[in-house]
Every structure is written in structure tokens, then in C-alpha cells.
Design an enzyme around this catalytic site. Structure first.
Site, PDB file in Angstrom:
ATOM      1  CD  GLU A  70     -95.451  49.820  -7.243  1.00  0.00           C
ATOM      2  OE1 GLU A  70     -96.294  50.346  -8.001  1.00  0.00           O
ATOM      3  OE2 GLU A  70     -94.249  49.789  -7.526  1.00  0.00           O
TER       4      GLU A  70
ATOM      5  CG  HIS B  28    -105.017  20.556 -15.121  1.00  0.00           C
ATOM      6  ND1 HIS B  28    -105.396  19.273 -15.428  1.00  0.00           N
ATOM      7  CD2 HIS B  28    -106.049  21.348 -15.497  1.00  0.00           C
ATOM      8  CE1 HIS B  28    -106.591  19.283 -15.977  1.00  0.00           C
ATOM      9  NE2 HIS B  28    -107.017  20.535 -16.032  1.00  0.00           N
TER      10      HIS B  28
ATOM     11  CE  LYS C 124     -86.480  51.693  -8.553  1.00  0.00           C
ATOM     12  NZ  LYS C 124     -87.394  52.814  -8.670  1.00  0.00           N
TER      13      LYS C 124
HETATM   14  O1  PA5 Z   1     -96.067  52.276  -9.995  1.00  0.00           O
HETATM   15  C1  PA5 Z   1     -94.931  52.699  -9.996  1.00  0.00           C
HETATM   16  O2  PA5 Z   1     -94.663  53.798  -9.548  1.00  0.00           O
HETATM   17  C2  PA5 Z   1     -93.794  51.902 -10.594  1.00  0.00           C
HETATM   18  O3  PA5 Z   1     -94.190  50.658 -11.030  1.00  0.00           O
HETATM   19  C3  PA5 Z   1     -93.225  52.657 -11.771  1.00  0.00           C
HETATM   20  O4  PA5 Z   1     -94.231  52.854 -12.716  1.00  0.00           O
HETATM   21  C4  PA5 Z   1     -92.059  51.916 -12.378  1.00  0.00           C
HETATM   22  O5  PA5 Z   1     -91.055  51.746 -11.429  1.00  0.00           O
HETATM   23  C5  PA5 Z   1     -91.516  52.678 -13.570  1.00  0.00           C
HETATM   24  O6  PA5 Z   1     -91.140  53.952 -13.200  1.00  0.00           O
HETATM   25  P1  PA5 Z   1     -90.854  55.044 -14.269  1.00  0.00           P
HETATM   26  O7  PA5 Z   1     -92.094  55.286 -15.039  1.00  0.00           O
HETATM   27  O8  PA5 Z   1     -90.428  56.247 -13.498  1.00  0.00           O
HETATM   28  O9  PA5 Z   1     -89.755  54.530 -15.151  1.00  0.00           O
END
Ligand code: PA5
Length: 445
Positions: A287, A308, A422
Site C-alpha cells: 500500500e 514443497h 469501493k
Molecule cells: O492502511 C489503510 O489505510 C487501510 O488498510 C485501512 O486501515 C483499512 O481500509 C481500514 O480502514 P478503517 O480503519 O478506516 O476502517
């Protein structure tokens, strides 16, 4: 303390080229420290370990104790950065068979809100039917569909099963200070709540209550975890010389490997308990760096089991990969291979040896084989699977990720790409406010 060895990359890239990153690393460290780089409103994690107070930890421990005293099971509801850190630490430190044991010393920790599997949620609800359970609802935005959906189910079940008063005691919210549905619900219902700081993004939030509360509920020492991170904050500080700073070397080496055509980093462990550390690491690096059509693809394997399966690809597939092995120096238990009079399995040559010695030779053998097969190899050694080491490892990866992302030239602290699915999902589900998108997406079907 964690150590990093990059010797086995030198047949592929040169030490000189890695060390030539010193100035870029310095610039990245300065940008992080001075808040002058991209995404500088999300640097709250940088000195988080050393800024955590004893009072904050005591507060978390007190709330954890309420859950421990009143729950057989605690469901941690969260996804991505609001889930993986807690799971990574809890699984790394837990007995592998803890939840099958009759005599438990801590509530069983289960997870929800990280998928939309109807069967998963149904089965969870069934399992919880005769259990005294509590929920830690974790969402920074307070608006994540997966988590909100799971929490809606869990809240209702908890209230129905345990009554409103007890539910109030055993439901804890970890969310934004002011905004989002999770905050509104927590305030309206009177739940105990903790705040996720504005300037800490999900994937960097394991040392906030997001990770610390579930870890404390599971019975692990959050003071030691934080102490391990504090030690690593020092060891990876911007004034530590480049050659002695493991985060600087790791960030430089992976960028040089990437430039050399090694586009995939495989994080390797030889201990099944580290599986979720790899999952957490995949999110952290994927990310943070996968944007602007660039970035190393973070993959992970669990050895020796995956030797394996994926071992074939790693040994002989396309040469675009390198490995980073997390090696655990000392195991926590002792188990020797027994001798057998008949020796039908031919294993008497191992009799009297520790199982870990066999594992370590698998580790060494795989490293040499993969290097021979054209796969550069880095090795991160942690002293043991304990709070101190894991706390250090988490911070090491975080700071190295910040440096590495800046070397790559991206903003390591945003994640614009996660919104695309989303938007489509909401349009397909006819979410109010998505009328135009609904029309447009249906026309494409
Ligand atoms: O790193 C990130 O921003 C995402 O993985 C969020 O943590 C994830 O989408 C969860 O978001 P939220 O904490 O707003 O529910």
C-alpha cells in the site's frame, strides 16, 4: 536486537551501489524528520514508540483487563491496517494450539470485519452463540463496509446474548476522535473508546490502541512490545551512520535490487507463527509503494511448507525475485528428535538433534540453493519470538518503508488506489448518493 545481512545480494548487485544510496537515504530521513516530504501529514508513527506514556499503557491494560475478566472470546473487528498488526503480533506470540486448549489463560481472540464472507460470519455467529464474548470495533474512518457490517451483526448478538449493560462493558471502540459512524455509535452507546491519531495511517497504526489493545487482551506484554520498538527507533534513527542503520541498508538494498530488475520481494519465514507478520508486511509495503505504476510487489511464503510448493518457482522460475528471510535465532521450547531402534524412517542420523537445528539447516540449505538459482537473499535475524523482538521488527519495517518509499519517489502514506473498488461496489449496491455511478456501471455490465 535485530540484525540485517545483505552479503548474499552481492553476486547480483554491488556493495558500492548499495552504499551509493547513502545521500538519498539521508535526504529521505531528513524529509521524514522535518516533515517536508510527500504525505507529511501522516508521520505520527515516526516517533510514536518513544512518545507512548506509561499512563496510556496502563489505561489500555485496564480496559484489556475488563475484557479479560468478562469474556471467553473477544472478536477484533477491523480490516487492513485496522486488523493486520494486532493479528500479526498475537499469532507470532501465541501458542499455536491455544484455542483448542481447555484451560485458557486469556480470551480466545477471533477476527471479523476483514471479509464479506457470509459463511464466515454465519459460522462465527454460530460459534459465539453460547460464549461470553466481547468486541473491539476498530475503524479509523468509521465507515468501512466490511467492518461496519460485521460490527452490526456482532453488536446485536452481544446485546441479545449478554444484555445491554454488559454489552456496554465488553464492546470497545477504537476510532477517530470526532468523525465517522463508529465514533457516533461509541458515544451514543457509551462504549469505552480509544482514539486513532489523525496523523497515523492504518498500516502504521499497530503501536496505537489499534494493535495494543487486542494484544493486551490476548495476554501479551505491551510494555515490552513498545520497549522493543523504542530500541529500534534509536537503532534506526537518522543520526545513526548509514552502514550501521539496518533500516537504511534494507531500504537502499531493496531499491537497488528493484533497479536491477528484481521486481518482487518475497518475505520468507521458517516459523509458521510469522505468517501474519508477513501479511502485515505485505500491506505495509504494497500500500505504501505500489503507486504511479511502480513499486516492488511484496509476496510472502512460509517455509519449509512452501518449499514443497512455491519452492520450485523460486528455484527455477522467472528471475525477477529476491528473498528477505526473517530468521528467528532462538526458539522458545526444546524438542529433540528421538532415537528409534528400528529406524524404519531412516531418521536416526537426526536422533538427539533439536528440531530447530533441522529447521536451521533447511533455512541455510534453501538460502544457498536459491542464491545458486539466481535469487538474491537478505536475512533479518531476530533474537526470539517475544514481545521485544516483534516490537523491534515492526518498527524496523515501518521506518525502512518510509525511507524506501521516498527513495522510490512516491508518497508512501496515502492509498488512493483502494477507493476504486469501493466506488464500484457502492454503485452496484445502489448506495444512496451513488445514483449516477450506478447508472454508469450498470451500462457496462
Ligand atoms: O492502511 C489503510 O489505510 C487501510 O488498510 C485501512 O486501515 C483499512 O481500509 C481500514 O480502514 P478503517 O480503519 O478506516 O476502517
Amino acid at each position: 536486537m535485530i540484525s540485517l545481512n545483505i552479503e548474499k545480494t552481492f553476486g547480483f548487485i554491488s556493495k558500492e551501489k548499495v552504499f551509493a544510496y547513502e545521500a538519498q537515504v539521508k535526504a529521505a530521513q531528513e524529509a521524514l524528520e522535518n516533515g517536508t516530504g510527500k504525505g507529511n501529514d501522516f508521520l505520527g508513527w515516526l516517533h510514536l514508540p518513544s512518545s507512548i506514556t506509561k499512563e496510556h499503557l496502563a489505561d489500555l491494560k485496564a480496559t484489556a483487563q475488563v475484557l479479560r475478566d468478562n469474556c471467553e472470546v473477544v472478536v477484533v473487528a477491523g480490516i487492513g491496517g485496522s486488523y493486520l498488526g494486532a493479528r500479526a503480533v498475537i499469532e507470532a506470540l501465541s501458542n499455536s494450539f491455544t484455542w483448542l486448549q481447555d484451560k485458557k489463560t486469556a480470551p480466545v481472540i477471533l477476527y471479523a470485519g476483514h471479509n464479506i464472507g457470509e459463511d464466515y460470519l454465519y459460522e462465527l455467529i454460530e460459534y459465539l452463540k453460547d460464549k461470553k464474548f466481547g468486541v473491539i470495533n476498530i475503524s479509523k474512518s468509521g465507515a468501512t463496509t466490511e467492518t461496519a457490517l460485521a460490527f452490526r451483526l456482532l453488536k446485536k448478538q452481544c446485546e441479545d446474548q449478554r444484555g445491554k449493560d454488559m454489552a456496554k462493558k465488553v464492546i470497545v471502540a477504537i476510532t477517530d476522535a470526532k468523525k465517522g459512524a463508529a465514533r457516533v455509535t461509541a458515544d451514543n452507546e457509551g462504549y469505552r473508546s480509544f482514539i486513532i491519531p489523525d496523523n497515523v495511517g492504518g498500516r502504521f497504526s499497530v503501536l496505537t490502541p489499534v494493535g495494543l489493545l487486542p494484544i493486551a487482551v490476548a495476554g501479551f506484554d505491551i510494555e515490552k512490545l513498545v520497549a522493543g520498538a523504542v530500541a529500534m527507533e534509536k537503532a534506526c534513527g537518522k543520526d545513526v551512520p548509514f552502514a550501521q542503520n539496518p533500516a537504511a541498508i534494507y531500504a537502499a538494498t531493496r531499491n537497488e535490487l528493484y533497479k536491477n530488475g528484481e521486481k518482487i520481494e518475497i518475505l520468507v519465514n521458517f516459523n509458521p507463527k510469522l505468517h501474519y507478520v508477513s501479511e502485515w508486511w505485505k500491506q505495509l509495503y504494497g500500500e505504501s509503494e505500489g503507486k504511479e505504476n511502480k513499486g516492488i510487489f511484496p509476496a510472502a511464503v512460509d517455509f519449509s511448507t512452501d518449499l514443497h510448493s512455491m519452492g520450485q518457482w523460486i528455484q527455477e522460475g522467472e528471475r525477477t525475485i529476491y528473498e528477505t528471510v526473517i530468521s528467528v535465532e532462538k526458539v522458545n521450547h526444546k524438542l529433540e528428535v528421538p532415537s528409534d531402534a528400528q529406524n524404519l524412517d531412516g531418521l536416526n542420523f537426526l536422533a538427539g538433534k533439536r528440531v530447530d537445528e533441522v529447521n536451521k539447516m533447511a533455512e541455510l540449505g534453501a538460502q544457498l540453493a536459491h542464491v545458486d538459482g539466481g535469487v538474491p537473499n537478505m536475512r533479518i535475524v531476530i533474537p526470539a519470538l517475544n514481545e521485544d523482538s516483534i516490537g523491534g521488527l515492526l518498527y524496523f519495517f515501518e521506518i525502512a518503508c518510509g525511507i524506501s518509499g521516498y527513495i522510490l519517489g512516491v508518497n508512501p502514506f496515502n492509498q488512493p488506489g483502494v477507493e476504486a473498488y469501493k466506488k464500484n461496489m457502492f454503485a452496484l449496491l445502489n448506495k444512496p448518493g451513488y445514483e449516477e455511478e450506478s447508472k454508469a456501471i450498470r451500462a457496462r455490465l
